[in-house]
Design an enzyme around this catalytic site. Structure first.
Site, short mmCIF file in Angstrom:
data_model
loop_
_atom_site.label_atom_id
_atom_site.label_comp_id
_atom_site.label_asym_id
_atom_site.label_seq_id
_atom_site.Cartn_x
_atom_site.Cartn_y
_atom_site.Cartn_z
N GLU A 178 -11.47 0.00 -3.15
CA GLU A 178 -10.62 0.58 -2.09
C GLU A 178 -9.43 1.28 -2.75
O GLU A 178 -9.35 1.36 -3.97
CB GLU A 178 -10.14 -0.51 -1.12
CG GLU A 178 -9.28 -1.58 -1.77
CD GLU A 178 -8.97 -2.76 -0.85
OE1 GLU A 178 -9.44 -2.81 0.29
OE2 GLU A 178 -8.25 -3.66 -1.31
N ASP A 190 0.82 -1.22 0.00
CA ASP A 190 0.00 0.00 0.00
C ASP A 190 0.86 1.28 0.00
O ASP A 190 0.68 2.16 0.84
CB ASP A 190 -0.92 0.03 1.24
CG ASP A 190 -1.70 -1.25 1.45
OD1 ASP A 190 -2.11 -1.86 0.46
OD2 ASP A 190 -1.91 -1.62 2.63
O1 FUB Z 1 -3.19 -3.54 3.56
C1 FUB Z 1 -4.50 -3.81 4.04
C2 FUB Z 1 -5.50 -3.50 2.97
O2 FUB Z 1 -5.22 -4.27 1.81
C3 FUB Z 1 -5.47 -2.09 2.47
O3 FUB Z 1 -6.03 -1.16 3.33
C4 FUB Z 1 -6.20 -2.28 1.19
O4 FUB Z 1 -6.15 -1.19 0.32
C5 FUB Z 1 -5.53 -3.51 0.65
O5 FUB Z 1 -4.33 -3.22 -0.02
#
Ligand code: FUB
Length: 344
Positions: free
Chosen positions: A243, A31
């Site tokens: 997301e 991320d």
């Molecule tokens: O790293 C945890 C979660 O996985 C992140 O918040 C999302 O965007 C995904 O990458």
């Protein structure tokens, strides 16, 4: 190339085909939110760890406890790991799951924005401050008032306004806020998700207060539209928001990019202002090894770069990822050229 296919992958071959290699190998990182601060590239990633928590569709196996900051003099240089910048034990309101963070600078102070589950199991977004881009960061005692869900990304516009984008469905809990307050009923990832023919759940945007510590307005929907100007539908899994919000500005236009989650693409839309709507414009990155895909886009000198992650170093373990970087090209019409993370 999500996790269900990994038993067929020859990882030695795959790594030869990979267009880039992990920036660090001493820890797992994911991320990546990249910014140029003080003339260097600073990367704010998640710090992935093995917790032995079983895999589920709410992402409970992403049980991260702290953040490390990475820096590089140039995008093709060596990355330095600056060590622990913030630990969950130092955040009074936070209990677990330190997921994707971002950072911003204002008047010589650096702000780390991060999501974590509070002691009631609800994702909130916190802020921590430092005089150095590498931390350590001192957290505010409480999360941002009215904050919820995950994946904060802070965009500074040319008029010095700062906007925070956030949200993520399934384990990111965005669907549980559909009616304005947290719905305590039903934890499953698909409970509260709209029907396939309903408008898709949207990421959120709010302008930040001048001190960057609170929302300056109620969060609003970040609408992504199709070629006819209609909001994308929830059943449009290849294009709808899941997301990993990010915004960059190119030639006066605003580019909102995000992950499609269960279809594993990084996509983008283009708009005329920070709030959108953003017209769907295409794919930035094809699927990587590992379930998740999450990125940032950052200019350095004359060029643009995509910071992203995959699970190739851990041989496909979805919650043990590594941050990478590759050049990103806008063509003469401002469209982003789709990147394939593995050649051939
Ligand atoms: O790293 C945890 C979660 O996985 C992140 O918040 C999302 O965007 C995904 O990458």
């Amino acid at each position: 190339m999500p996790e269900d296919n990994i038993e067929h992958i020859d990882f030695d071959e795959l790594n030869k085909k990979a267009i880039s290699q992990p920036l660090v190998t001493n820890i797992y990182t994911a991320d990546p939110s990249a910014h140029v601060f003080e003339g260097k590239i600073y990367i704010y990633p998640s710090h992935d760890v093995e917790s032995n928590i079983p895999f589920d569709d709410l992402g409970s196996h992403f049980a991260m406890e702290d953040y490390h900051v990475l820096s590089m003099d140039t995008p093709d240089g060596k990355a330095t790991d600056h060590g622990v910048a913030l630990h969950v034990n130092d955040v009074p309101w936070a209990d677990k799951q330190m997921w994707a963070p971002d950072a911003a600078e204002r008047n010589g102070t650096y702000y780390l924005f991060f999501p974590a589950k509070d002691h009631e199991g609800i994702f909130r977004i916190g802020v921590a401050k430092s005089k150095s881009p590498a931390g350590p960061f001192i957290p505010q005692p409480k999360p941002i008032k009215g904050s919820f869900s995950i994946d904060p990304a802070v965009f500074k516009d040319d008029d010095d306004s700062y906007y925070i984008y956030f949200g993520g469905i399934w384990g990111g809990q965005l669907q549980r806020w559909r009616n304005g307050s947290f719905n305590a009923e039903g934890e499953g990832p698909l409970v509260h998700i709209p029907g396939d023919n309903e408008p898709a759940l949207c990421g959120k945007i709010a302008r930040l207060t001048k001190d960057l510590l609170e929302f300056d307005e109620a969060p609003q929907d970040v609408v992504i539209t199709d070629e006819n100007g209609s909001p994308l539908l929830q059943g449009d899994n290849d294009r709808r928001f899941f997301e990993a919000s990010w915004v960059h500005k190119y030639n006066g236009k605003y580019y909102f990019s995000y992950s499609t989650g269960d279809t594993h693409f990084l996509c983008y839309g283009i708009g005329d202002n920070p709030y959108g709507p953003f017209r769907y414009a295409g794919r930035i990155l094809n699927p990587v090894v590992g379930w998740t895909s999450h990125h940032s886009i950052c200019a350095f000198g004359e060029k643009w770069y995509l910071f992203y992650h995959d699970s190739s170093l851990s041989k496909g373990v979805t919650h043990l990822r590594s941050v990478k970087v590759t050049e990103l090209i806008h063509d003469e019409n401002g469209m982003i050229r789709t990147i394939d993370p593995y050649r051939g």
